[in-house]
Design an enzyme around this catalytic site. Structure first.
Site, PDB file in Angstrom:
ATOM      1  N   GLU A   1     -29.806-123.083-131.289  1.00 26.33           N
ATOM      2  CA  GLU A   1     -30.645-122.928-131.604  1.00 26.33           C
ATOM      3  C   GLU A   1     -31.118-121.831-132.667  1.00 26.33           C
ATOM      4  OE1 GLU A   1     -32.917-126.255-132.125  1.00 26.33           O
ATOM      5  OE2 GLU A   1     -31.597-128.088-131.892  1.00 26.33           O
TER       6      GLU A   1
ATOM      7  N   GLU B   1     -25.622-132.183-130.468  1.00 27.47           N
ATOM      8  CA  GLU B   1     -26.690-133.130-130.554  1.00 27.47           C
ATOM      9  C   GLU B   1     -27.515-134.286-131.060  1.00 27.47           C
ATOM     10  OE1 GLU B   1     -30.406-130.552-129.565  1.00 27.47           O
ATOM     11  OE2 GLU B   1     -29.698-128.786-129.026  1.00 27.47           O
TER      12      GLU B   1
END
Ligand SMILES: [Zn+2]
Ligand SMILES: [Zn+2]
Ligand SMILES: [Zn+2]
Lengths: 670, 670, 670
Positions: free
Chosen positions: C156, C312
């Site tokens: 991320e 995710e």
């Protein structure tokens, strides 16, 4: 903690205020006028010297104590005792300028400038040296003074410091606690996000621009701050105790102030004292404010293990709350005697006289800027003084509580820091208060304790949201119930150990409760989940658990959505005792159901009382005193106690904001 | 302040805008097109040079002024006058880089980086040197230019700086004011919280991480900031005045901007000018926005002691308000002429042409990105230009107000900084506006002054919430009333002296009011306390005082709770005059009752007007001009003035957002 | 982007989670138990090594990779593939201590302390060196491992750094872009407020205490941050690609994370993957949350130019949203398969097992602290695994969308930074979603693209609020329409060029739209402006434009106030195509009208569906798969597709949170 020594000198209720005559040195008439007014207001004690450091030590090493001696002498001559303060709540400007290290460093690592108060480092060697010196000077001059009945150490300790001295002290604290980095890494679960420390020097206190989410570290930092503050407190006492080993000392607490675990201080104070500033008249009525304030008094009485002191309260308004709301007629007396009802041996105010300038000049005081006794406030204070005189036999008496509510600082720290089911609020304090309030409304005296206090003396213990089980707590709860006690537990309990590490495998409280929570739902503000049982329908909010029952009896089950038929409230027999479990935050009436059921089963007396009226009790060798207090905002009628004599108040009914005190003599009690 | 010199050159209304042709140097056609459009829009003045420093001095000491001369010449040839700006509102990047000391230091002691505007230290010797040099160059070249009718000094002065230069200057300011540390310590009441200063070097400006609660210091810091800013203003004027001693100078104020006490500037400006950006159409109707804007105009007229200039307003929308709401048809003309009605001799805009890029490219302008005259905005501006021409006889005329409202910067600073009865808000500005609004609705011209201006010329003075009584103010109020004036006072008045030290003993205004306030209640938002009197029931909110009457006549008394029967509104005779007192913030209708009663008793004319319509007046030697303005959001009918001639507007009725101007000639007036 | 290489190894849906066995080294049984549970849960992939840097390199230059090899080996033996992560999302404490330059500097120029994650400078030479070294070690050891099917680069990516290295890099970026300072000064329109730069060294990144309002600079800073992050991403890949040139790499995106223009990354990733965390059950029903989540999936599929990965998602709750709301029964499966319906070839979770401590210990995981498979969450995961198996033929298939919605990062940056018509919010994302939602409800597959993607393949393109027209965009839109396409445009479009410089003169989109906006009204929250047309009355909110028509047909006109009779919705013929224009933000039904009309005219199939039900399609060589998904919160009945076979779900009706998958074989399709 036995009654402190000063009780022998002053075997009556103390009534007084914080007093700062040093502000009025340019106004020579004020001091004599103050003495006249103090006597008129029925005052018998003053706290002096708070924030007087610059007046006591106007330049480094030069002390001027004569003015203070004069003040104490004159008060003493007028039968007014003194709590003598150490002046460390604020330091002289010359000190901040010469030794910037005495100033606090914020979490963002900014060193404060001189200003405000409570702005010092508890670790700084210079600050400790200067503190020791001024306290020693005060002790040398005043420890033996007949007018000084006790020491008021500093003022409302609080806050933290992140300077290099404190960082070093934090590391020492951790080394002592954990021994090895390896142990610390495990306890803080640092493998997560690659936080493993490979050298002690890498450890630093929490910071908004550094580490803030390692919960174990946050927790240890809070523990360190408590320990470092207590250490400073001990450092302050030392020079006094060196000269006068029996000198009574106290420091004014701030209710349930979150920043310090006050339980760590109780062995070091001679008596607990605290500052109470409830927000009266903020809501539709004062019932919840009343019972919250009662809870704070009971917490401080429990900390004090006997009578405590109300060290500060306002005779009228504060100046720091959003609204400085006037007290309605009767409320000053009610809130003053409320402290007494819960175990206070004093009613003291901040402040005697309004200062002329600076930030608290508009804070309530016994004497206002008009300087006269011709005010409603002054008359309220006078009346309170009269009442305390009338009740003076009660001073020194204790309270035996059949029930306790567990309200635990370390649990609170962990619970609120956890990023978990509701990050807006989990309502820990409010949920504890739900249980306290149910006892309060039922007229059942309660101790408010943390989770590691002994439980043997209680019949009922409520331990709401006991997320953290510190070492021994599970065993203590089990043995309390095994021996016949009744325990009330709730959702979000038994989740982590003392370092905020989750318990693995079977939940630690499952044997006690006979129920296993599976999931917890962080509900939106507007959401309600209902449960139905014998007592009818009850509403749950904020947090609810989806659980399955093992051995418990289901008292009510949820009726909504996919929680339907899952248990809401259960009751489990564990050896000789009983455990109630509530799987979420239930509305107030639901908690009251449980407390009633628990009290009936445990043989604890429930006093039938109108809503908003409570009854509290103090006990002496010769009998007991019953305080009926009305926070309902309306006149109320209650059943008078039998064989009792009305000691204070006019018989019937109990007026709005009214208080009645009844005496029950021992022979009549049985 | 007499009419400034430029009025002789331009004996008509000025109509124009801020103009930045330097942004368009790469676009050669734009300038000529601008000239064409300016004339089409009936513009006769432009403010040039604001924020042009880098264009004027692209590297240190190298000046490029030719482009500016060309601009001024061409404008002048086209009969467009110029307000020439000093460029100090923003500085070149080379300067910030070479001399970081020119950048401002925030209260948290962070030095700003280069960027934004208004980001300089008023004390920095380098900034003063550079400012003097560029202003001198401008003056040398342009002071005698026929097209330059005045100097626009910098832009919207504001903000403060906490650098070491400013700290030193603050200490000098304090030494000059107090002489001794002892005097300062008393004035700031530093004994409180042990703040006593023992050396001047210990004094530092307020800081969020240092001192913030010594009210006397906060107050002196604000005074210092005003003084230092004025000193910088004088420093800016000096090189201009050296060359042209009579040069008219102004600097654009920002209404009632809290950071600067504009009254301290009035002796140094040739005429007051200000920037007005009301939020039209934000509420259900524009009545309150209208009267608030009127109040700002009247404040600036009062500051100017005669006509003032509307230096900036938007021809359409701003880009910095939360919503860039379009003006409804009619509103541009109404709000432009509203300024004129209250004494403005100009209608000027920010900005002439929308810039292509950066932060204000979406701010309203006379000419948009389309670059044409074919827009509603352009036509609105044209129409305004036509109207100003039609009314041009009015330019230069004055206003004689029989009433004044006291709106005092120093009182405001102290009142809002005080930690007192309501820390959320005490609504000072709103309470002042309540009184202003009542006059406005009654068509009574009002001056808006601070508490140390002369009062002799008024029949009625309203001084709401005069918490601070500066030296001489009590005496001035007493002598005003003694000589027959009518004074309106309210709650929370006469509490502190000029240093925010509370008055001791009998309240200083008690003789005037005949009533003594005992306690003030900081009410919750939802709370109402009612009072009943001849005029019926009135509601009080936010703050109410519990008082007792001495000599005053009680006009209405509270009816609720423990305020019952305590006075709400009173009237006291003091020598030849009258004092009204309102013991809390009463609803608008309650204030209007009082203003009506006061006006009737004082012989001040009340004009019967529909709600939301006001009448304002400008007077000349030959007669007067009456402006009827409709902010009600609906068409309205009013009684036309007698023996008057309709100068502007179509006769009847007064349309939504409409304005009528009537002329009354002197011979017809008596 | 073709299907990445790993698809050959794993020609089925991936199902798995982030896995951190390094947290459990002290708990020897956990790893084997994990393997057992993974197989039980139908998992076939794990992401390992995320945040493991300190475990991999516990001291500088000493690597410990054996434990990781053991993990990968054992997973591989159990048929579980691995995405191997580079560990750079967080760095070891020893590195921060030895090389503080690796830590990020905030916009206020504060250098962070060690802590949290994503706290490093992308420019720092030391950080690049250390990153290269550890990635190389991992590649050397694992690039050829059969169990490793791809590389999960860092985690991320996000945030920015303002250190001196980054300042220097920013200046290089600008020099490369603009060549000369003169060009930069023009692009940023620096003459405004005297911001002209006269030396490159004067340029610094935006800062709260420096420059923040030069929109061109803000925009370039955001572009620089994207470029520098991509450069760091490339730097991370390099050592891996050196050893294994074909190694599949991805990095997990965060939906439409505003800080990075993901379109700049698509050429460098082998497949796009992203992390999806919708807030289910937050509103009355899940319709808008459902279609927003669909839009995010479509954006990522469009970025990936083919199938993407759901890297995710939470198997139950997060721990960082305000409320950790449990998923209702069915919602886990629905939201997992929703990703698949939109083109995902995987369903992966954060996280496999709840950590015991630190900040994410309460984040949802497949395995909880109880450590068992006996939970609702585990069963939900199992069921999802079963479903993915049943649908496994679909893996790898694509989507052909007849329509596209333009959602442009650079436009969004400029639009939201602009100080313009509404500074509270202009609702860009919401307005884009209005258009997406209308397609979604009509069962029309949509690509979500930025403004510089090719348009030829679409029949309908919606480009709401296209404030910024980057170079070539106007031409691309014109040629799209000229060739017969249907374009939907709205208010506040075509205002600025790529540097946020306003277009001058005639609006650039006027030829396309046949309508010229004159003014835009920033409306208050409560304000509504109505328009009437064939479809009835529609309400507009927040922003509306007052325009005049040139060639367009007016479909509806405003009926309120001074907008009356000005066009609200128009339709213009442009060569062979059609352009709709909406002069403000119209209510949802108004957008649906337009999409229906446009689809009918363009021959795009509209699927009749109950409100809250959508249909999405994936296509293979042999046919297509239709996903019917019900977000309405209630059971729904829909018309089954013809000649189709129900592959998943029980026939009828479509239950609450239900999903049906139908297969249509090619021969049956025509
Ligand atoms: Zn410290
Ligand atoms: Zn300065
Ligand atoms: Zn950097």
């Amino acid at each position: 903690m036995a009654h402190p020594l000063f009780h022998e000198k002053t075997p009556y209720f103390l009534h007084g205020a914080d007093y700062n005559p040093e502000q009025w040195k340019r106004y020579p008439d004020v001091f004599e006028e103050d003495l006249r007014l103090m006597k008129k207001a029925q005052c018998n004690v003053m706290s002096v010297g708070i924030f007087s450091w610059t007046e006591l030590e106007p330049e480094e090493g030069r002390y001027e104590l004569d003015w203070l001696e004069e003040v104490i002498n004159r008060l003493h001559e007028n039968d007014i005792s003194v709590f003598l303060a150490t002046p460390t709540g604020a330091r002289p400007a010359w000190m901040s300028r010469k030794y910037p290290e005495v100033l606090r460093v914020q979490a963002d690592r900014t060193r404060n400038l001189h200003g405000l108060r409570h702005n010092h480092c508890f670790t700084s060697p210079v600050y400790r040296e200067k503190t020791e010196a001024v306290n020693r000077k005060l002790a040398e001059r005043f420890a033996a003074h007949q007018g000084v009945i006790g020491w008021h150490i500093s003022n409302e300790y609080g806050g933290d410091c992140h300077c290099n001295y404190c960082q070093e002290a934090f590391r020492s604290f951790l080394k002592k606690k954990y021994g090895t980095l390896d142990a610390l890494n495990h306890a803080w679960w640092t493998t997560f996000w690659s936080h493993t420390y490979t050298s002690w020097e890498e450890v630093e206190s929490p910071a908004p621009h550094g580490e803030s989410m390692v919960h174990g570290m946050n927790l240890d930092w809070k523990r360190f701050v408590t320990e470092q503050t207590r250490d400073f407190f001990r450092h302050e006492i030392q020079p006094i105790r060196k000269i006068s080993p029996q000198a009574p000392v106290t420091t004014n607490f701030m209710g349930d102030y979150e920043g310090l675990n006050y339980w760590k201080f109780v062995d070091d104070v001679s008596i607990v004292s605290w500052d109470s500033y409830p927000l009266w008249h903020q809501r539709e009525n004062d019932i919840l404010t009343g019972s919250w304030t009662s809870m704070m008094h009971d917490l401080n009485r429990s900390l004090s293990r006997g009578p405590f002191l109300l060290m500060e309260s306002t005779p009228s308004v504060t100046n720091w709350q959003p609204h400085s709301k006037l007290k309605e007629p009767g409320m000053h007396l009610l809130s003053s005697l409320q402290a007494v009802a819960h175990g206070s041996d004093s009613v003291q105010y901040f402040q005697w006289r309004k200062s002329r300038g600076s930030s608290e000049k508009l804070h309530g005081a016994v004497v206002g800027h008009d300087g006269t006794e011709h005010t409603r406030v002054f008359r309220d204070v006078q009346d309170t003084g009269e009442a305390l005189k009338a009740l003076s036999d009660i001073a020194g008496s204790g309270t035996k509580a059949p029930a306790a509510v567990i309200y635990d600082w370390e649990n609170r720290w962990a619970l609120k820091d956890a990023q978990g089911p509701r990050n807006e609020s989990v309502f820990y304090e409010e949920t504890v208060h739900d249980y306290y309030h149910a006892f309060w409304q039922a007229g059942i005296p309660v101790d408010v304790i943390d989770s590691v206090q002994p439980l043997q003396s209680y019949k009922i213990v409520a331990a709401p949201m006991l997320y953290m089980l510190r070492p021994g707590v599970k065993e203590a709860l089990e043995s309390f119930v095994a021996e016949g006690g009744t325990l009330l537990l709730t959702h979000w309990s038994g989740v982590v150990d003392e370092n905020d590490l989750a318990f693995l495998g079977r939940p630690p409280l499952a044997d006690l409760t006979g129920i296993v929570p599976e999931e917890i739902d962080g509900m939106y503000e507007s959401q309600i989940r209902r449960a139905a049982g014998k007592g009818g329908i009850r509403e749950f909010r904020y947090l609810t658990e989806r659980s399955h029952v093992e051995s418990a009896e289901v008292l009510s089950s949820f009726t909504d959505d996919f929680f339907r038929d899952h248990p809401a409230v259960t009751r489990n027999n564990f050896k000789n005792g009983t455990v109630y479990y509530t799987a979420g935050r239930v509305e107030s009436a639901g908690v009251q159901d449980l407390i009633h059921q628990a009290a009936e089963e445990s043989g604890v007396e429930i006093v039938p009382l109108p809503e908003g009226v409570t009854r509290q009790k103090r006990e002496t060798d010769t009998g007991s005193y019953l305080f009926y207090m009305n926070f309902s905002g309306e006149e109320q009628v209650y059943s008078h106690p039998e064989k009792a004599e009305l000691l204070f108040g006019s018989r019937c009914p109990l007026e709005k904001h009214g208080i009645h005190v009844w005496q029950v003599r021992k022979e009549e009690q049985k």
